[in-house]
Design a protein around this motif. Structure first.
Motif, PDB file in Angstrom:
ATOM      1  N   PHE A  29       1.129  -1.154   0.407  1.00 36.66           N
ATOM      2  CA  PHE A  29      -0.113   0.135  -0.035  1.00 36.66           C
ATOM      3  C   PHE A  29       1.287   1.618  -0.033  1.00 36.66           C
ATOM      4  O   PHE A  29       0.364   2.257  -0.620  1.00 36.66           O
ATOM      5  CB  PHE A  29      -1.002   0.398   1.626  1.00 36.66           C
ATOM      6  CG  PHE A  29      -1.389   1.553   0.998  1.00 36.66           C
ATOM      7  CD1 PHE A  29      -3.354   1.412   0.475  1.00 36.66           C
ATOM      8  CD2 PHE A  29      -1.445   2.264   2.228  1.00 36.66           C
ATOM      9  CE1 PHE A  29      -3.585   2.380   0.481  1.00 36.66           C
ATOM     10  CE2 PHE A  29      -1.709   3.378   2.943  1.00 36.66           C
ATOM     11  CZ  PHE A  29      -3.283   3.464   2.144  1.00 36.66           C
ATOM     12  N   LEU A  32       2.538   1.841  -3.462  1.00 34.52           N
ATOM     13  CA  LEU A  32       1.813   2.201  -4.146  1.00 34.52           C
ATOM     14  C   LEU A  32       0.787   3.113  -4.024  1.00 34.52           C
ATOM     15  O   LEU A  32       0.706   4.461  -5.074  1.00 34.52           O
ATOM     16  CB  LEU A  32       0.850   2.043  -4.893  1.00 34.52           C
ATOM     17  CG  LEU A  32       0.896   0.111  -4.927  1.00 34.52           C
ATOM     18  CD1 LEU A  32      -0.500  -1.662  -4.405  1.00 34.52           C
ATOM     19  CD2 LEU A  32       1.282  -0.227  -6.640  1.00 34.52           C
ATOM     20  N   LEU A  33       1.412   3.965  -2.800  1.00 28.93           N
ATOM     21  CA  LEU A  33       0.852   5.352  -2.392  1.00 28.93           C
ATOM     22  C   LEU A  33       1.857   5.942  -3.174  1.00 28.93           C
ATOM     23  O   LEU A  33       1.677   7.137  -3.430  1.00 28.93           O
ATOM     24  CB  LEU A  33       0.078   5.443  -1.510  1.00 28.93           C
ATOM     25  CG  LEU A  33      -0.133   7.061  -0.513  1.00 28.93           C
ATOM     26  CD1 LEU A  33      -1.591   6.881  -1.127  1.00 28.93           C
ATOM     27  CD2 LEU A  33      -0.062   6.615   1.430  1.00 28.93           C
ATOM     28  N   SER A  36       2.249   6.583  -6.787  1.00 24.93           N
ATOM     29  CA  SER A  36       1.131   7.238  -7.244  1.00 24.93           C
ATOM     30  C   SER A  36       1.265   8.623  -7.285  1.00 24.93           C
ATOM     31  O   SER A  36       0.664   9.642  -7.911  1.00 24.93           O
ATOM     32  CB  SER A  36      -0.468   7.313  -6.511  1.00 24.93           C
ATOM     33  OG  SER A  36      -0.741   5.117  -7.269  1.00 24.93           O
ATOM     34  N   TYR A  64      -3.587   5.492   7.674  1.00 26.75           N
ATOM     35  CA  TYR A  64      -3.803   4.075   7.299  1.00 26.75           C
ATOM     36  C   TYR A  64      -2.718   3.299   8.603  1.00 26.75           C
ATOM     37  O   TYR A  64      -2.928   2.228   9.172  1.00 26.75           O
ATOM     38  CB  TYR A  64      -2.814   2.922   5.526  1.00 26.75           C
ATOM     39  CG  TYR A  64      -3.184   2.230   5.463  1.00 26.75           C
ATOM     40  CD1 TYR A  64      -4.003   1.918   5.620  1.00 26.75           C
ATOM     41  CD2 TYR A  64      -1.645   0.799   5.573  1.00 26.75           C
ATOM     42  CE1 TYR A  64      -4.072   0.215   4.527  1.00 26.75           C
ATOM     43  CE2 TYR A  64      -1.987  -0.087   5.661  1.00 26.75           C
ATOM     44  CZ  TYR A  64      -2.711  -0.356   3.965  1.00 26.75           C
ATOM     45  OH  TYR A  64      -2.828  -1.467   4.429  1.00 26.75           O
ATOM     46  N   TRP A  96      -9.700   7.706   0.240  1.00 30.33           N
ATOM     47  CA  TRP A  96      -9.127   7.723  -1.189  1.00 30.33           C
ATOM     48  C   TRP A  96     -10.096   7.588  -2.181  1.00 30.33           C
ATOM     49  O   TRP A  96      -9.369   7.817  -3.690  1.00 30.33           O
ATOM     50  CB  TRP A  96      -9.144   5.804  -0.810  1.00 30.33           C
ATOM     51  CG  TRP A  96      -8.268   5.041  -2.113  1.00 30.33           C
ATOM     52  CD1 TRP A  96      -7.438   5.335  -2.636  1.00 30.33           C
ATOM     53  CD2 TRP A  96      -9.382   4.684  -2.974  1.00 30.33           C
ATOM     54  NE1 TRP A  96      -7.192   4.258  -3.616  1.00 30.33           N
ATOM     55  CE2 TRP A  96      -8.786   4.065  -4.035  1.00 30.33           C
ATOM     56  CE3 TRP A  96     -10.389   4.348  -3.032  1.00 30.33           C
ATOM     57  CZ2 TRP A  96      -8.759   3.317  -4.966  1.00 30.33           C
ATOM     58  CZ3 TRP A  96     -11.289   3.310  -3.719  1.00 30.33           C
ATOM     59  CH2 TRP A  96     -10.295   3.337  -5.404  1.00 30.33           C
ATOM     60  N   PHE A 106      -4.633   7.363  -8.255  1.00 25.57           N
ATOM     61  CA  PHE A 106      -4.186   6.510  -6.962  1.00 25.57           C
ATOM     62  C   PHE A 106      -5.066   5.533  -7.086  1.00 25.57           C
ATOM     63  O   PHE A 106      -5.494   4.492  -5.197  1.00 25.57           O
ATOM     64  CB  PHE A 106      -4.683   7.378  -6.220  1.00 25.57           C
ATOM     65  CG  PHE A 106      -3.724   8.556  -5.344  1.00 25.57           C
ATOM     66  CD1 PHE A 106      -2.564   8.318  -4.436  1.00 25.57           C
ATOM     67  CD2 PHE A 106      -3.347  10.016  -6.264  1.00 25.57           C
ATOM     68  CE1 PHE A 106      -1.911   9.075  -3.946  1.00 25.57           C
ATOM     69  CE2 PHE A 106      -2.703  10.405  -5.911  1.00 25.57           C
ATOM     70  CZ  PHE A 106      -1.663   9.972  -4.797  1.00 25.57           C
ATOM     71  N   TRP A 108      -4.167   2.398  -8.377  1.00 25.29           N
ATOM     72  CA  TRP A 108      -2.950   1.230  -8.145  1.00 25.29           C
ATOM     73  C   TRP A 108      -3.566   0.978  -6.987  1.00 25.29           C
ATOM     74  O   TRP A 108      -3.215   0.165  -5.989  1.00 25.29           O
ATOM     75  CB  TRP A 108      -2.172   1.583  -8.669  1.00 25.29           C
ATOM     76  CG  TRP A 108      -2.053   1.866  -9.996  1.00 25.29           C
ATOM     77  CD1 TRP A 108      -1.815   2.900 -10.740  1.00 25.29           C
ATOM     78  CD2 TRP A 108      -1.908   0.311 -11.109  1.00 25.29           C
ATOM     79  NE1 TRP A 108      -1.904   2.410 -11.851  1.00 25.29           N
ATOM     80  CE2 TRP A 108      -1.736   1.457 -12.430  1.00 25.29           C
ATOM     81  CE3 TRP A 108      -2.684  -0.775 -10.737  1.00 25.29           C
ATOM     82  CZ2 TRP A 108      -2.030   0.480 -13.086  1.00 25.29           C
ATOM     83  CZ3 TRP A 108      -2.595  -1.981 -11.777  1.00 25.29           C
ATOM     84  CH2 TRP A 108      -2.576  -0.610 -12.980  1.00 25.29           C
ATOM     85  N   CYS A 109      -3.578   1.842  -5.631  1.00 27.09           N
ATOM     86  CA  CYS A 109      -3.413   1.448  -3.539  1.00 27.09           C
ATOM     87  C   CYS A 109      -4.806   1.177  -4.229  1.00 27.09           C
ATOM     88  O   CYS A 109      -4.770   0.576  -2.818  1.00 27.09           O
ATOM     89  CB  CYS A 109      -3.902   2.513  -3.207  1.00 27.09           C
ATOM     90  SG  CYS A 109      -2.389   3.684  -3.596  1.00 27.09           S
TER      91      CYS A 109
END
Length: 409
Positions: A29, A32-33, A36, A64, A96, A106, A108-109
């Motif tokens: 996560f 990816l964050l 992004s 998170y 999100w 974003f 992709w998260c």
């Protein structure tokens, strides 16, 4: 205790696997964050929405991080979500979604968020949330790429990824539930088996004690009673013989006292205490049980090549005591003989008398009263040996106990 230990080990192993999976998803996560956010800043330098995107990305990362406190536990066991867990999940998903509206990359998260939703909610609610996230990702990606033409991957790839991720997680969760159920059943079964073994052990110990008492104290008391009765009959006409009976009864009482004290310590036969041999103990038993009406002889064919195990010596002495008690009380015999024979692979004890005899099948079946022959048979069977009874009415009885010197598998 052992069952509880194994259960704890198995449960801890399952929890460790769940924690490792959660760690992988958490790392994915944040990777990816960050990627992004970097992509947005590289593709849209100086965009008016940049401060909002950066702020929302930081807020999402902070939310998170609060997951271990407010979110679900790091395992695969289904749980009812708490109010704090629901609020935390709503905040994460809401932040999100806002980010995806401002910066579709974003999206992709979504895969780690699938896992978060599946861990936080019951199966139906989690599937509904995953479907909603998937639809939102597809819509955002399609809207972004319409100017480049229709791309089938944008329409079908996210649902496929969501379906695979959901199926794998639900399968793992159900496997974890089954494993916990199996562990619970196994622990319960082990506890039941342990309880059964304890009960059987207690019953076996009670039977052993009843045989010990029958072969020692009860027989001694029976002998004393017979001697005192004989002394009472002879007291007026033959006082010397009567006194001899009384002295014999006193000797038996002394021996019984020693046996009773031995019960308190370790239940070993008093005749074998102090390292005495089985032959000496049987010779002393024959002398002690000999009376004016019953002569008992002892004979040992050969000396043992090595000392017999204490368990075998004790059992054979008890067998001899029980057999002589039967001779004295039931056989109406005048002579009896104890014969101890040491062979290479077994030791054999014969008890013979010239009494009234009986038909063995009538006296050794289920209808036997008392503890004599059943107790002897149980002792022999417990040592893996064989018991043979040869008797004919009017011709006496020979009882043979053969005990192997090697343990029987």
């Amino acid at each position: 205790m052992r069952g509880n230990t194994w259960s704890a080990i198995d449960t801890e192993a399952a929890d460790d696997d769940a924690r490792r999976l959660a760690t992988v998803m958490h790392v994915a996560f944040f990777v990816l964050l960050c990627s992004s956010l970097a992509r947005f800043l590289m593709r849209h330098p100086g965009a008016p929405a940049t401060p909002w995107v950066v702020a929302l990305a930081l807020a999402l990362a902070l939310l998170y991080v609060l997951g271990p406190v407010l979110g679900p536990k790091e395992d695969l066991a289904p749980r009812d979500p708490t109010a704090a867990s629901r609020l935390w999940l709503a905040a994460v998903i809401g932040t999100w979604l806002t980010l995806v509206v401002l910066a579709p990359s974003f999206g992709w998260c979504a895969v780690p968020l699938f896992y978060t939703g599946l861990r936080s909610l019951r199966t139906r609610s989690a599937i509904l949330l995953v479907s909603l996230i998937t639809v939102f990702v597809v819509a955002a990606q399609v809207q972004l790429r319409l100017r480049f033409g229709f791309d089938p991957n944008l329409l079908f790839a996210p649902p496929a990824v969501a379906a695979v991720a959901t199926a794998v997680f639900i399968h793992s969760q159900r496997q974890a539930v089954r494993l916990r159920a199996v562990i619970t059943d196994l622990v319960r079964t082990r506890r039941e088996l342990a309880a059964t073994e304890r009960r059987e052990g207690a019953l076996a110990e009670r039977q052993r004690l009843s045989m010990e008492i029958h072969d020692t104290l009860a027989q001694g008391l029976s002998s004393q009673q017979m001697l005192f009765q004989a002394a009472d009959r002879l007291w007026a006409g033959d006082p010397e013989t009567a006194r001899r009976h009384v002295r014999s009864a006193a000797s038996i009482a002394e021996h019984n006292l020693a046996e009773a004290r031995r019960f308190v310590h370790d239940l070993a036969p008093a005749d074998l205490a102090g390292g005495g041999s089985l032959g000496d103990a049987l010779r002393a038993l024959a002398a002690r049980e000999t009376t004016d009406t019953l002569r008992i002889r002892f004979h040992q064919d050969s000396a043992p090549a090595a000392p017999l195990p204490d368990r075998i010596q004790s059992a054979l002495l008890r067998i001899a005591q029980g057999a002589l008690a039967n001779v004295r009380e039931h056989a109406d015999a005048t002579t009896a003989a104890l014969t101890l024979t040491h062979l290479d692979d077994q030791v054999v004890l014969d008890i013979a008398d010239n009494g009234r005899g009986f038909v063995p099948t009538e006296r050794t079946g289920d209808g036997v009263r008392g503890h004599g022959l059943p107790a002897i048979r149980a002792r022999v069977r417990g040592l893996g040996g064989t018991l043979t009874i040869e008797s004919t009415p009017g011709e006496g009885t020979v009882l043979t106990a053969a005990i192997p010197l090697e343990p029987v598998p």
